[in-house]
Write a protein that holds these residues in place. Structure first.
Motif, mmCIF file in Angstrom:
data_model
loop_
_atom_site.group_PDB
_atom_site.id
_atom_site.type_symbol
_atom_site.label_atom_id
_atom_site.label_comp_id
_atom_site.label_asym_id
_atom_site.label_seq_id
_atom_site.Cartn_x
_atom_site.Cartn_y
_atom_site.Cartn_z
ATOM 1 N N LYS A 123 -1.771 -8.397 22.867
ATOM 2 C CA LYS A 123 -2.441 -7.394 23.681
ATOM 3 C C LYS A 123 -2.524 -5.998 23.067
ATOM 4 C CE LYS A 123 -3.156 -6.040 28.427
ATOM 5 N NZ LYS A 123 -2.684 -4.655 28.485
ATOM 6 N N PRO A 124 -1.407 -5.431 22.568
ATOM 7 C CA PRO A 124 -1.523 -4.059 22.024
ATOM 8 C C PRO A 124 -2.436 -3.978 20.796
ATOM 9 C CG PRO A 124 0.776 -4.745 22.196
ATOM 10 C CD PRO A 124 -0.053 -5.931 22.493
ATOM 11 N N LEU A 125 -2.610 -5.094 20.114
ATOM 12 C CA LEU A 125 -3.424 -5.075 18.892
ATOM 13 C C LEU A 125 -4.904 -5.235 19.164
ATOM 14 C CD1 LEU A 125 -1.414 -7.207 16.351
ATOM 15 C CD2 LEU A 125 -2.357 -4.977 15.905
ATOM 16 N N GLN A 126 -5.253 -5.554 20.425
ATOM 17 C CA GLN A 126 -6.642 -5.909 20.695
ATOM 18 C C GLN A 126 -7.638 -4.793 20.383
ATOM 19 O OE1 GLN A 126 -6.671 -7.411 24.643
ATOM 20 N NE2 GLN A 126 -5.906 -9.402 23.996
ATOM 21 N N ASP A 127 -8.892 -5.210 20.199
ATOM 22 C CA ASP A 127 -10.026 -4.308 20.021
ATOM 23 C C ASP A 127 -9.923 -3.445 18.759
ATOM 24 O OD1 ASP A 127 -12.504 -3.914 20.975
ATOM 25 O OD2 ASP A 127 -11.999 -2.083 22.042
ATOM 26 N N THR A 128 -9.821 -2.109 18.913
ATOM 27 C CA THR A 128 -9.922 -1.238 17.747
ATOM 28 C C THR A 128 -8.804 -1.457 16.741
ATOM 29 O OG1 THR A 128 -10.708 0.361 19.327
ATOM 30 C CG2 THR A 128 -10.401 1.127 17.104
ATOM 31 N N SER A 129 -7.600 -1.713 17.271
ATOM 32 C CA SER A 129 -6.452 -1.840 16.389
ATOM 33 C C SER A 129 -6.627 -2.983 15.397
ATOM 34 C CB SER A 129 -5.221 -2.049 17.264
ATOM 35 O OG SER A 129 -4.101 -2.155 16.474
ATOM 36 N N ILE A 130 -6.979 -4.161 15.880
ATOM 37 C CA ILE A 130 -7.145 -5.303 14.993
ATOM 38 C C ILE A 130 -8.369 -5.083 14.095
ATOM 39 C CG2 ILE A 130 -8.527 -6.748 16.579
ATOM 40 C CD1 ILE A 130 -5.772 -8.134 14.365
ATOM 41 N N ALA A 131 -9.387 -4.384 14.637
ATOM 42 C CA ALA A 131 -10.579 -4.094 13.834
ATOM 43 C C ALA A 131 -10.206 -3.239 12.629
ATOM 44 C CB ALA A 131 -11.622 -3.390 14.684
ATOM 45 N N LEU A 132 -9.337 -2.239 12.860
ATOM 46 C CA LEU A 132 -8.931 -1.366 11.756
ATOM 47 C C LEU A 132 -8.147 -2.131 10.704
ATOM 48 C CD1 LEU A 132 -7.921 1.857 13.657
ATOM 49 C CD2 LEU A 132 -9.550 1.734 11.794
ATOM 50 N N ILE A 133 -7.280 -3.029 11.154
ATOM 51 C CA ILE A 133 -6.486 -3.794 10.188
ATOM 52 C C ILE A 133 -7.396 -4.722 9.383
ATOM 53 C CG2 ILE A 133 -4.639 -5.493 9.983
ATOM 54 C CD1 ILE A 133 -3.331 -4.053 12.385
ATOM 55 N N THR A 134 -8.387 -5.312 10.064
ATOM 56 C CA THR A 134 -9.354 -6.145 9.348
ATOM 57 C C THR A 134 -10.127 -5.316 8.323
ATOM 58 O OG1 THR A 134 -9.648 -7.212 11.476
ATOM 59 C CG2 THR A 134 -11.109 -7.907 9.714
ATOM 60 N N ALA A 135 -10.527 -4.110 8.756
ATOM 61 C CA ALA A 135 -11.236 -3.222 7.828
ATOM 62 C C ALA A 135 -10.365 -2.935 6.612
ATOM 63 C CB ALA A 135 -11.618 -1.926 8.532
ATOM 64 N N GLY A 136 -9.060 -2.799 6.848
ATOM 65 C CA GLY A 136 -8.134 -2.581 5.746
ATOM 66 C C GLY A 136 -8.163 -3.735 4.754
ATOM 67 N N MET A 137 -8.273 -4.963 5.288
ATOM 68 C CA MET A 137 -8.322 -6.143 4.406
ATOM 69 C C MET A 137 -9.599 -6.132 3.561
ATOM 70 S SD MET A 137 -5.587 -7.680 5.011
ATOM 71 C CE MET A 137 -4.296 -7.515 6.197
ATOM 72 N N ILE A 138 -10.742 -5.791 4.202
ATOM 73 C CA ILE A 138 -11.999 -5.742 3.433
ATOM 74 C C ILE A 138 -11.907 -4.636 2.387
ATOM 75 C CG2 ILE A 138 -14.498 -5.541 3.552
ATOM 76 C CD1 ILE A 138 -14.448 -6.238 6.369
ATOM 77 N N SER A 139 -11.302 -3.521 2.817
ATOM 78 C CA SER A 139 -11.136 -2.400 1.893
ATOM 79 C C SER A 139 -10.306 -2.825 0.687
ATOM 80 C CB SER A 139 -10.474 -1.251 2.648
ATOM 81 O OG SER A 139 -10.167 -0.215 1.796
ATOM 82 N N LEU A 140 -9.311 -3.674 0.946
ATOM 83 C CA LEU A 140 -8.461 -4.177 -0.132
ATOM 84 C C LEU A 140 -9.296 -5.003 -1.114
ATOM 85 C CD1 LEU A 140 -5.471 -3.987 -0.713
ATOM 86 C CD2 LEU A 140 -5.138 -6.132 0.481
ATOM 87 N N ALA A 141 -10.234 -5.801 -0.556
ATOM 88 C CA ALA A 141 -11.100 -6.600 -1.420
ATOM 89 C C ALA A 141 -11.976 -5.700 -2.281
ATOM 90 C CB ALA A 141 -11.956 -7.528 -0.570
ATOM 91 N N PHE A 142 -12.525 -4.638 -1.661
ATOM 92 C CA PHE A 142 -13.373 -3.712 -2.414
ATOM 93 C C PHE A 142 -12.549 -2.901 -3.411
ATOM 94 C CE2 PHE A 142 -17.831 -3.356 -1.039
ATOM 95 C CZ PHE A 142 -17.839 -4.360 -0.104
ATOM 96 N N PHE A 143 -11.247 -2.753 -3.098
ATOM 97 C CA PHE A 143 -10.372 -1.978 -3.963
ATOM 98 C C PHE A 143 -10.271 -2.629 -5.343
ATOM 99 C CE2 PHE A 143 -6.047 -0.299 -4.985
ATOM 100 C CZ PHE A 143 -6.414 1.019 -4.953
ATOM 101 N N ALA A 144 -10.508 -3.938 -5.374
ATOM 102 C CA ALA A 144 -10.435 -4.655 -6.646
ATOM 103 C C ALA A 144 -11.512 -4.200 -7.624
ATOM 104 C CB ALA A 144 -10.559 -6.152 -6.394
ATOM 105 N N PHE A 145 -12.578 -3.571 -7.102
ATOM 106 C CA PHE A 145 -13.635 -3.080 -7.997
ATOM 107 C C PHE A 145 -13.228 -1.793 -8.706
ATOM 108 C CE2 PHE A 145 -16.215 -5.452 -4.854
ATOM 109 C CZ PHE A 145 -16.775 -6.358 -5.726
#
Lengths: 203, 190
Positions: free
Chosen positions: B164-186
């Motif tokens: 529950k506390p992670l729902q919506d924006t919170s989990i979205a931000l963490i997911t964005a962090g994962m994509i950012s990590l993928a782009f960080f490889a560039f």
């Protein structure tokens, strides 16, 4: 129920704490919080703009026509941002260089425009000033907190304006700095976890 | 820097959303559905190319020439706001299909800091006109790419069971962090 001045001020510190409660103005929150100092500097600059624009919008609210109000707000905000930009160039040039593109971008920070539209355009001058100051200070604290967490985990120490500093390795000698936290991906993940924490204790 | 390097840098290495943190409000706001993400991405490409080149011309030929550089912030926001308004009216009259497709996203772009940010970056990096044009277009392409990738992931998250506390924006931000990590490889490619 009308709120008192003090309530208008304090709601920005918890009830409507900007980046967490109102999920607005995220770009600087993520972009400048690589250290506590940057976070606080950005927060203070935003507070100045928020206070000034809320004051002026509220003062001119009977003159500004309904139809072009957004354009008027943007011009007022842009003027204050220019003042901040020039002041920072004159007095805190190293900080200005570090914050870089994020200083002119206060113009498009949704919090500032949001408060002008949602609060200052409808309320009296004193209340708008209290609201602007409260939201601004809340924003500064949030930026400072996120910056402190990221700097502490990423560098192992926190330094603010050269003197006040805290070193994590003195308490935990085996601590290794976690440089992921001060880089781009760490910003998103750290903010996401803080938001989760605030949600958890808020309920 | 050659144009090829500039293009790779704009789309991947210095991705406007995931590496420079500009335009995060629409990133989180319009990524719940694939359709809105595509609409926003297209609108940003369209406006950013116009805004990036027009502000470059105004800065170089008016502000610098008359010594008014300190008015940059005010001038740029006025240009962007009126440009968005103008584009909206023009599309409504001449290409109604495109106008209907972009819909609500056009007016929202005024306060998208990716647009203003790229205009300022073009000036700060002292690009020539052609470089500014290329950079504006490919920064916008990078924006659209990241937004659409993120929307795809967020549609999947809707089906997952999130605490529950992670729902919506919170989990979205963490997911964005994962994509950012993928782009960080560039990083370091250019």
């Amino acid at each position: 129920m009308p709120k008192t001045l003090v309530q208008e001020f304090t709601k920005g510190l918890w009830e409507e704490l900007p980046p967490f409660r109102l999920v607005l103005g995220l770009c600087p929150v993520l972009g400048v919080t690589t250290s506590m100092e940057n976070g606080l500097g950005m927060g203070i600059a935003t507070t100045f703009v928020l206070f000034g624009s809320n004051f002026l919008v509220s003062l001119l609210r009977s003159i500004i026509p309904q139809k072009v109000r957004i354009a008027c707000f943007i011009i007022i905000i842009a003027s204050f941002v220019t003042i901040v930009e020039l002041l920072m160039q004159a007095y805190t040039y190293p900080l200005y260089l570090k914050l870089g593109v994020f200083i002119p971008l206060i113009v498009v920070n949704c919090i500032v425009l949001g408060r002008a539209e949602a609060f200052a355009y409808k309320n009296k001058v004193l209340y708008s000033m209290a609201d602007g100051l409260g939201i601004g200070i809340g924003y500064t604290l949030a930026l400072g907190a996120l910056g402190a967490v990221r700097e502490l985990l990423g560098n192992g120490s926190v330094t603010v304006w050269g003197d006040l500093s805290y070193n994590l390795s003195s308490a935990f000698p085996s601590f290794q700095p976690f440089s992921f936290m001060v880089q781009a991906p760490g910003a998103f993940i750290c903010l996401g976890l803080m938001l989760c924490f605030i949600n958890a204790i808020g309920d | 820097m050659g144009y090829f390097e500039l293009i790779i840098a704009c789309i991947f290495v210095n991705n406007i959303l995931l590496a420079q943190f500009l335009g995060n409000c629409p990133f989180l706001g319009t990524s719940k559905k694939m359709e809105t993400a595509v609409g926003m991405g297209m609108a940003v490409i369209f406006v950013l190319v116009l805004a990036g080149t027009i502000t470059w011309v105004i800065y170089t030929f008016i502000l610098v020439k008359f010594g008014l550089v300190y008015l940059r912030t005010i001038a740029f926001i006025v240009v962007i706001a009126s440009l968005v308004q103008f584009v909206e009216m023009f599309l409504k009259k001449s290409i109604p299909a495109l106008y209907a497709g972009l819909g609500i996203f056009l007016p929202l772009i005024t306060t998208n800091c990716a647009v203003m940010g790229v205009c300022v970056l073009n000036i700060d990096k002292e690009f020539t006109f052609l470089q500014a044009l290329v950079a504006s277009f490919f920064y916008a392409v990078g924006f659209a790419l990241a937004l659409i990738l993120f929307a795809g992931l967020r549609e999947r998250i809707l089906l997952a069971r999130v605490p529950k506390p992670l729902q919506d924006t919170s989990i979205a931000l963490i997911t964005a962090g994962m994509i950012s990590l993928a782009f960080f490889a560039f990083q370091g490619m250019v």
